[in-house]
Write a protein that holds these residues in place. Structure first.
Motif, short mmCIF file in Angstrom:
data_model
loop_
_atom_site.label_atom_id
_atom_site.label_comp_id
_atom_site.label_asym_id
_atom_site.label_seq_id
_atom_site.Cartn_x
_atom_site.Cartn_y
_atom_site.Cartn_z
N SER A 1 0.69 -1.30 0.16
CA SER A 1 0.01 -0.10 0.02
C SER A 1 0.77 1.06 -0.04
O SER A 1 2.05 1.11 0.51
N VAL B 1 -8.90 0.27 -10.87
CA VAL B 1 -8.58 0.62 -9.47
C VAL B 1 -9.88 0.31 -8.53
O VAL B 1 -9.41 0.26 -7.15
N ARG C 1 -9.70 -1.38 -4.61
CA ARG C 1 -8.23 -1.18 -4.50
C ARG C 1 -7.87 0.05 -4.02
O ARG C 1 -7.02 0.39 -3.02
N ASN D 1 -4.36 0.50 -2.20
CA ASN D 1 -4.13 -0.81 -1.60
C ASN D 1 -3.92 -2.22 -2.65
O ASN D 1 -4.25 -1.58 -3.87
N SER D 2 -3.42 -3.08 -2.31
CA SER D 2 -3.43 -4.07 -3.25
C SER D 2 -2.62 -3.95 -4.46
O SER D 2 -3.05 -4.05 -5.55
N LYS E 1 -0.41 -3.36 -7.82
CA LYS E 1 0.10 -4.52 -8.71
C LYS E 1 1.27 -3.85 -9.66
O LYS E 1 1.41 -2.47 -9.60
N ASP F 1 0.40 -0.88 -11.69
CA ASP F 1 0.12 0.26 -11.28
C ASP F 1 1.23 1.29 -11.09
O ASP F 1 1.06 2.32 -10.98
#
Length: 121
Positions: A17, A63, A66, A83-84, A86, A89
């Motif tokens: 995060s 997104v 997340r 958050n979460s 990848k 991103d």
């Protein structure tokens, strides 16, 4: 003059995060909308999330669920909780505001200089 100070970018592992912040200051009477956009290498800048002065939000499909955008109107600051994360991103994230100056009805847009988010796999 308008200034946007972005912070919170960095390197994080996938699944981690980060929280981005963008504080606006200068000759601003009111801010209609604040948002975050991103640009990955070799790609066009794309919308991540926006929020109006009334709190209505809009997210890119990629997104949703997340990322969470929020704002503090008293501080003219917008946040992006990510958050979460990848690897996809990974991008430079840009803050954007649509604002008005005192005694003007014209809506103006202003961009921050960007903050780099790198997500490692």
């Amino acid at each position: 003059q308008v200034q946007l100070v972005e912070s919170g970018g960095g390197l994080v592992q996938a699944g981690g995060s980060l929280r981005l912040s963008c504080a606006a200051s200068g000759t601003i009477f009111s801010i209609n909308a604040m948002g975050w956009y991103r640009q990955a290498p070799g790609k066009q800048r794309e919308l991540v999330a926006t929020i109006t002065s009334g709190g209505s939000t809009n997210y890119a499909d990629s997104v949703k669920g997340r990322f969470t955008i929020s704002r503090d109107n008293a501080k003219n600051t917008v946040y992006l909780q990510m958050n979460s994360l990848k690897p996809e991103d990974t991008a430079v994230y840009y803050c954007n505001i649509v604002y008005r100056r005192r005694y003007s009805t014209d809506a103006m847009a202003y961009w921050g200089k960007g903050t780099l988010v790198t997500v490692s796999s």
